[in-house]
Design an enzyme around this catalytic site. Sequence first.
Site: not given
Length: 276
Positions: A81, A148-151
């Site tokens: 996401a 979370v995508c940016f993790d």
Amino acid sequence: MIREWQVLTTERMEPALNMAIDEALIGFVGRGEVAPTLRFYSWEPRGLSVGHFQRATKDIDRNRIEALGIPIVRRMTGGRAVLHADELTYSVILPEQMEGVPKTVIESYRMLTEGIRKGYHHLGIPVEFSVPMTEEEKEELRKPKSAVCFDAASYYELAVGKRKVAGSAQVRHQGVVLQHGSVPLSVDEGELFDCFLYEDETMRERMKARFAGKAVALNELAGRSVSFEEVRLAFVKGFEDALQLTFRPLEFNSTQWQEIERLAEKYRSEEWNWKR
């Protein structure tokens, strides 16, 4: 490779319409109605996009995002996401069999992301490709710890040090490559982590702290506030340099807009966004 592409900018559009345009462009490019296209867009209202295979009911706090007025939309592409708020989003759409397009997803991802990398360099920000090296990093991609995508950075995503600066995903459909990605100018970490379900508040705070060491927004890297238009122009130049391209503007005709509006209904639907 075709050297003259088209460029499209669509600012401040609702999430469903943004995703509908990307999907429609697959058809337009595949049928030869438009040339390979580089698109830039922004979101109004801000929106939460989830990956094609992501279980939204498991990961997303529906009550919370509805209270915050954040619509959800499911992408055609995979991944996790993304909260699209203060950012520039890009997409690239081109024929899969076009001369010069690598056959593998990873190599074509690297080729297209090179345009974004050079764009950052035009802004004076020395981002580089991220390649997971350790077994821990590779395992993190196989079994993500966060929705979370940016993790975490995947192969050939862009990072400064270990901090991811852009999140991108690619899909091949009907003989066409679509790659799109989020370039955050700033991030409201509190609101971002309010969108997700956690077993308790301790876990939420732990994941938020972890995120701070894994991702960084463009304004922080630049040490100033950078505008959407400044980033857009830098990225156009980046693609011109990376792939030796020239661009001409793209405008949709009325028939194409009708197709986009039809697709947008899917992206607004409960069936598409939640029941998958």
